[in-house]
Enzyme design. Sequence first.
Site, PDB file in Angstrom:
ATOM      1  N   ASP A 101      40.233  54.110  41.881  1.00 33.50           N
ATOM      2  CA  ASP A 101      39.532  55.188  42.056  1.00 33.50           C
ATOM      3  C   ASP A 101      38.339  55.145  43.099  1.00 33.50           C
ATOM      4  O   ASP A 101      37.709  53.996  42.858  1.00 33.50           O
ATOM      5  CB  ASP A 101      39.010  56.166  40.846  1.00 33.50           C
ATOM      6  CG  ASP A 101      38.392  57.263  41.359  1.00 33.50           C
ATOM      7  OD1 ASP A 101      39.316  58.212  41.531  1.00 33.50           O
ATOM      8  OD2 ASP A 101      37.359  57.638  41.025  1.00 33.50           O
ATOM      9  N   GLU A 134      46.731  35.826  39.360  1.00 37.20           N
ATOM     10  CA  GLU A 134      47.291  35.057  38.102  1.00 37.20           C
ATOM     11  C   GLU A 134      48.260  35.952  37.599  1.00 37.20           C
ATOM     12  O   GLU A 134      48.746  35.279  36.456  1.00 37.20           O
ATOM     13  CB  GLU A 134      45.845  34.984  37.316  1.00 37.20           C
ATOM     14  CG  GLU A 134      44.585  34.405  37.962  1.00 37.20           C
ATOM     15  CD  GLU A 134      43.567  34.408  36.717  1.00 37.20           C
ATOM     16  OE1 GLU A 134      43.521  34.506  35.591  1.00 37.20           O
ATOM     17  OE2 GLU A 134      42.379  34.488  37.453  1.00 37.20           O
TER      18      GLU A 134
END
Length: 550
Positions: free
Chosen positions: A213, A273
Site C-alpha cells: 500500500d 530468500e
Amino acid sequence: MNQILSKSATVAGVDIDWWRGAVIYQIYPRSFQDSNGNGIGDLLGIVGRMPHIASLGVDAIWISPFFTSPMKDFGYDVSNYCDVDPMFGTLSDFDALVETAHGYGIKVMIDLVLSHTSDQHPWYQTSKQDRDNDKADWYVWSDPKEDGTPPNNWLSIFGGPAWTWEPAREQYYLHNFLGSQPDLNFHNMDVQDALLDVTRFWLERGVDGFRLDTINFYFADKELRSNPALPKEKRNANIAPSVNPYNHQEHIYSKNQPENLEFLGRFRALLEEFPGTAAVGEVGDAQRGLELLGQYTKGNEGVQMCYAFEFLSKETPTAARFAEVFADLDRVAAEGWACWAFSNHDVMRHVTRWDLNPAAARAYATLIMCLRGSVCIYQGEELGLAEADVAFEDLQDPYGIEFWPEFKGRDGCRTPMVWEPSNRNGGFTTGDPWLPVSPEHLHRSVADQESEPGALLHHYRRAISFRHSHKAIRRGSHGGVFAYGNVLHFTREHEGQEIFCAFNLSDMPVTHALPAGDWVTIGAELGSTAPGPDGNLHLGPWQCALALKQ
C-alpha cells in the site's frame, strides 16, 4: 518499444516469474463472504468460495488488510501486523486459507500497509509519550513554527492538514491519511528492520507475495520542506477527489523521496530468500506515476510490479488514451512492469464510471487481458457489477462522510459480493450485512450468471484462459500501441509467437487493415472477427480482432 523477455527462470522447480503476466483477483474480505452470520466477510468465507475463484483461472489472490485494527480506515490502520483481527478470524484460519488456495494452484498475496500504523499500535503508544523513549523517533514528529502552526503546508489525502498536535510531546505528528494513521519514520533503520521482520513473519507463514500500500509514501523529506503549488491545469482527481485541496500541491517533499529505492532494495533482498515470492507496489501519484513505476520495478532492485492508476480515472479510456499511456510507459519505464486495473476498492466500479453497455464491458475485459503487464481484477468485476447507491445514513467510509455529497466515498464499490438471488443479502450473509447489498446487484449474482451461457462471468473466464494459452499475450513484448481513430491495435511477441490485437472502442462499425503477413484468426470465443473478402478487418461496435502469425 520494449525488449522481448527472456525465458522464465526457475529455482528448485519454482517458476520465480509466475507474476509476469499473471491475473490477480482482489478480495475485499469484509465484503466477500461471511461464514458466521455476523454480517462481515471473513477468512473462512474466502476459503468457502475458493472454488469460484479457481473457476476464473486466476493465478493469485490479493487480500486487502485483515490484520488487527480499530478499523477507522477498515484495516488500513494496523494495530498488530502479525495477527488477524477477530472479525476476520484467526491465524489458523489464515493458514487454512493458504493451504486451500495452494491446493487449487492459486498464489496468496496480502496487503501490507507499511507507510503508517494505527494510533492504537503499541509502537505509537510508546512513541507519543515523550521525546526520550526507545521509540521516540519511530514516527515523523516536528516542533511547531514559532506561531504554533504545523511545520509545513502538507495536506492529508483525507482532507485537512497532514499534521496533528500531540500535547504530551508538544509536537505535531505527520499523517498523510487519517489523523488516526500516523506515518512511520523510515529514516530510522530500526523502523525499517521492524517492518522487514513483519514481512518475514508472513513469508514464513507461506504467503507468495504482497501488495504494498502507498509504496511511494514511505519516506518524507528529512527537512520537512513545504510542497510547491501545482498549476490548476495539471490537477486531476486520480488520487484524491477534486473537492479535496490535496490536488492543489505538487507533492515533491511529502512523498516520492529517493530513499525509497534503498528500502525497496532491502525489501527485495528479503523476497529473494523465498524463491517465487513477488510484490506489487501501489504508486499513488497523479503526475509521476509511470516514472516511479519504472524506478521501482527496474531490474532486481525493487518490487517486481507496480500497480498503475492510469485506467482508474473517471474518463473512459479511448484508443488514443491507451496509446498515450503505453507510449509514456515505454518512454519512462521501458524496463519496468505494470499491473493494470480498471476497478478496485477505492474507486467507482468501472462499469458505472465509464457508463459501459454489455458489449463495451466485454471489449474492455478482453483488452485488459491482452495488454503487456500483469492484471488485477476486483471482486464482482467478473459479474459486471455497477456502483451501488449507498444512502448517507448507511455510509461507513470516513472519506465519503467528510466530503458528502460532492464525493460519496468508496462504499459504493465495497458492498457485499452477490452469490445467489434467493434472499436480500445475495448469499453473502445470514445476518445483517455491514453495508447493504444493492438490490440491482441481485440479478447479476454468480448463480444467475452460471446458468446463462452468454453472461459476462463466462466471458471473463474465456478471456483469462486466452491470456494463459498464448505466451505472447501473457509475457511478450509489444512493438508499440497505436490508435487509428477508435481502433486500438498492437502486436505481442514472445519466443517466436506473434499475435496481432485490434479493438474497436466505439459504438460504430469500422474497417481496419491487417498487417502484412500470413495470419490466422484466433479468439473466436471472445468475438474475434476474421478478415473480410477484401482482406480488411470489418469490426463491429466493441468488437476485437485477434490473429496469430503463421
